[in-house]
Design a protein around this motif. Structure first.
Motif, short mmCIF file in Angstrom:
data_model
loop_
_atom_site.label_atom_id
_atom_site.label_comp_id
_atom_site.label_asym_id
_atom_site.label_seq_id
_atom_site.Cartn_x
_atom_site.Cartn_y
_atom_site.Cartn_z
N THR A 1 0.85 -1.17 0.00
CA THR A 1 0.00 0.00 0.00
C THR A 1 0.88 1.22 0.00
N PRO B 1 -0.44 5.63 4.25
CA PRO B 1 -1.75 5.27 4.81
C PRO B 1 -2.83 6.29 4.46
N ALA C 1 -9.25 4.60 6.34
CA ALA C 1 -9.87 3.30 6.03
C ALA C 1 -11.00 3.07 7.02
N VAL D 1 -14.17 -2.63 2.98
CA VAL D 1 -13.31 -1.57 3.51
C VAL D 1 -13.33 -0.40 2.53
N VAL E 1 -11.49 2.72 1.45
CA VAL E 1 -10.16 3.29 1.55
C VAL E 1 -10.14 4.61 0.78
N THR F 1 -5.20 -0.65 -4.00
CA THR F 1 -6.16 -1.74 -4.06
C THR F 1 -5.43 -3.01 -4.45
N ARG G 1 -6.77 -8.92 7.29
CA ARG G 1 -6.16 -7.79 6.58
C ARG G 1 -7.03 -6.55 6.69
N MET H 1 -5.90 -2.73 8.63
CA MET H 1 -5.82 -1.42 7.97
C MET H 1 -6.30 -0.30 8.87
#
Length: 342
Positions: free
Chosen positions: A16, A19, A22, A85, A87, A268, A334, A338
């Motif tokens: 990723t 950050p 999320a 999720v 993001v 992604t 996972r 996040m």
């Protein structure tokens, strides 16, 4: 776009960028979730599962092989083993792409005078090489025998490169399929944005169809406009791809019309299911699979929807420029990892 480096497909799902916000959602928060064809999404998901060699994904792919005898069981598979999720910050930007069907020739003729090239042996991934203008206008590759086929005009060559794959109906009756083999390392620059900057069009006027029409109506200026995008794509012939299958995506497997999206693998994971809430004139609520990439696809809320093969698919794809939300479906561990305190 479109199918970039296979190594990217195998590694990027574990990566990723910096950050981003999320938020884990409930499946009840997904608009239209219950009405989708989850079994069709599961079939597309299986197509690239073998490429997911990460510990988070391997057990899910084994379970996917036995799931989905019905839509209810496919839906249960996704709801049991994934979490939605969100993001990044919506609105998303959704566009469309397709696999063109073009007329072509194995030899240059007065009608077919614009080549598509195979990958030059000296091309090195990740380094800048000859620009579009040097290749197309200055003829830097002429006489080297790299021509795969000759097409009818430069705008078709340009859009074939944007799509990353295509079917070419040759004058001798053959149909060859070509796919991405490399690019020259120059950054992608939007022709539509350049038309707006030059004042020939407003943003709402720009579409793939309008770019084609303008370039054909203004041949000299049109070729100069296309050279604004220095990025150039090379192709290879796909010899063993069945005609009923879609083109090869970034994961080295065929992609599926209206179930595959191209995404930015920095945000992604390639191979992940993604829930699409596309607004606009023809709203779309559908579970798709992130199986492709593209030079213009940048950001966590950015996706290019694969519409299929041929003229009608191209007409539909060329008009899409809509907002909405893109929601990743991630393995449970996972997904929670996040979160800021994950």
């Amino acid at each position: 776009m479109r199918a970039l480096l296979r190594s990217l497909a195998l590694a990027a799902f574990a990566m990723t960028a910096a950050p981003l916000p999320a938020q884990i959602l409930d499946f009840a928060d997904l608009d239209g979730w219950a009405e989708d064809d989850h079994r069709a999404a599961l079939v597309a998901f299986r197509e690239t599962c073998a490429q997911l060699d990460d510990p988070d994904w391997r057990p899910l792919c084994r379970l996917a092989a036995d799931a989905g005898g019905s839509d209810a069981s496919a839906r249960q598979f996704f709801e049991l083993f994934f979490r939605p999720v969100l993001v990044g910050e919506p609105p998303a930007l959704f566009t469309g792409y397709y696999e063109p069907e073009l007329a072509g020739s194995a030899h240059r003729t007065p009608r077919f005078a614009w080549p598509i090239y195979g990958r030059p042996p000296e091309l090195q991934d990740g380094t800048q090489w000859l620009s579009r203008a040097q290749i197309e206008t200055e003829g830097a590759l002429r006489g080297r025998g790299l021509e795969i086929a000759w097409l009818e005009d430069p705008v078709e060559v340009f859009f074939l490169q944007i799509q990353g794959s295509g079917r070419i109906r040759m004058t001798d009756g053959r149909v060859i399929r070509v796919g991405y083999a490399g690019r020259n390392g120059h950054p992608y620059r939007s022709i539509g944005q350049e038309m707006v900057r030059r004042g020939t069009h407003t943003l709402d006027q720009v579409s793939a169809q309008e770019i084609r029409a303008w370039v054909r109506a203004n041949p000299a200026a049109g070729r100069e406009l296309l050279n604004h995008n220095p990025s150039y794509v090379f192709f290879r012939i796909l010899r063993d791809l069945p005609p009923e299958k879609g083109p090869i995506g970034a994961m080295g497997r065929p992609i599926t019309a209206m179930r595959t999206v191209a995404i930015d693998p920095s945000f992604t994971p390639l191979g992940a299911p993604v829930w699409i809430e596309k607004d606009g004139r023809d709203p779309l609520r559908r579970l798709m699979i992130a199986q492709d990439t593209g030079g213009a696809i940048k950001g966590a809320q950015r996706a290019d929807i694969f519409f299929g093969t041929g003229f009608e698919a191209g007409e539909a794809a060329g008009t899409i420029k809509d907002g909405g939300r893109l929601i990743q479906l991630l393995p449970i561990d996972r997904a929670y990892a996040m979160l800021p305190d994950g």
